[in-house]
Design a protein around this motif. Structure first.
Motif, mmCIF file in Angstrom:
data_model
loop_
_atom_site.group_PDB
_atom_site.id
_atom_site.type_symbol
_atom_site.label_atom_id
_atom_site.label_comp_id
_atom_site.label_asym_id
_atom_site.label_seq_id
_atom_site.Cartn_x
_atom_site.Cartn_y
_atom_site.Cartn_z
ATOM 1 N N ASN A 1 39.706 38.714 31.284
ATOM 2 C CA ASN A 1 39.743 39.613 32.436
ATOM 3 C C ASN A 1 41.097 39.618 33.140
ATOM 4 O O ASN A 1 41.268 40.339 34.115
ATOM 5 C CB ASN A 1 38.670 39.221 33.450
ATOM 6 N N PHE A 2 42.007 38.830 32.673
ATOM 7 C CA PHE A 2 43.309 38.707 33.335
ATOM 8 C C PHE A 2 44.161 39.935 33.046
ATOM 9 O O PHE A 2 44.217 40.418 31.921
ATOM 10 C CB PHE A 2 44.025 37.440 32.867
ATOM 11 N N ASP A 3 44.870 40.434 34.031
ATOM 12 C CA ASP A 3 45.714 41.622 33.902
ATOM 13 C C ASP A 3 47.116 41.214 33.452
ATOM 14 O O ASP A 3 48.033 41.068 34.264
ATOM 15 C CB ASP A 3 45.756 42.357 35.246
ATOM 16 N N HIS A 4 47.283 41.045 32.150
ATOM 17 C CA HIS A 4 48.578 40.633 31.601
ATOM 18 C C HIS A 4 49.648 41.698 31.835
ATOM 19 O O HIS A 4 50.787 41.369 32.189
ATOM 20 C CB HIS A 4 48.459 40.335 30.103
ATOM 21 N N ALA A 5 49.279 42.958 31.667
ATOM 22 C CA ALA A 5 50.243 44.049 31.874
ATOM 23 C C ALA A 5 50.679 44.097 33.336
ATOM 24 O O ALA A 5 51.856 44.320 33.637
ATOM 25 C CB ALA A 5 49.635 45.386 31.451
ATOM 26 N N GLY A 6 49.752 43.862 34.234
ATOM 27 C CA GLY A 6 50.088 43.846 35.664
ATOM 28 C C GLY A 6 51.033 42.711 36.002
ATOM 29 O O GLY A 6 51.963 42.889 36.796
#
Length: 154
Positions: free
Chosen positions: A26-31
């Protein structure tokens, strides 16, 4: 007995977290990458560009009129450039790694004092081949960048 207790605690911790779901999905790597780019990388290199330009300006000013300006403005500009480089120097990917740019900016650690010895030799022999940007670019990275400037200023 003590080592048994440590092993028992380690196993208990492993069992406690073994059945938990991973939050990495669920982690927003792109963010995170976008935030790093916009909040750290671009501003850091913008500051470095500004501070390196100021260093070049102060060096030119000093070379034109050394007695009038003295070394202090040049040393202050050098300090700001080093601080700016320090903010982005841990970044070791991308264009900064091409053509030894990272080492050209700051050849450190110089375990064998290569830079010091090469700069000292150039000064002692009045080597004119280190006076032009083109010729200097062909020299050892130990004679370039902030490390070399530090040797000259301090």
């Amino acid at each position: 007995m003590r080592s048994f207790a440590l092993v028992a605690v380690a196993l208990a911790v492993l069992l406690l977290f073994a059945g938990r779901p991973s939050h990495a999905k669920n982690f927003d790597h792109a963010g995170l990458a976008r935030e790093f780019l916009e909040d750290h990388l671009r501003p850091g290199y913008a500051r470095l560009g500004k501070d390196m330009s100021a260093l070049v300006h102060e060096a030119d000013t000093f070379c034109e009129r050394p007695a009038k300006t003295g070394l202090e403005p040049l040393r202050n500009a050098f300090r700001e450039a080093v601080l700016a480089w320090s903010a982005v120097s841990p970044i070791r990917f991308g264009p900064v790694m091409d053509d030894h740019r990272h080492a050209r900016m700051l050849y450190w650690p110089d375990r064998k004092s290569l830079g010091f010895r090469q700069i000292r030799r150039a000064i002692k022999t009045r080597d004119k081949s280190v006076l032009t940007e083109k010729d200097l670019a062909e020299k050892s990275v130990a004679m370039q960048g902030l490390s070399a400037i530090e040797q000259l200023l301090f």
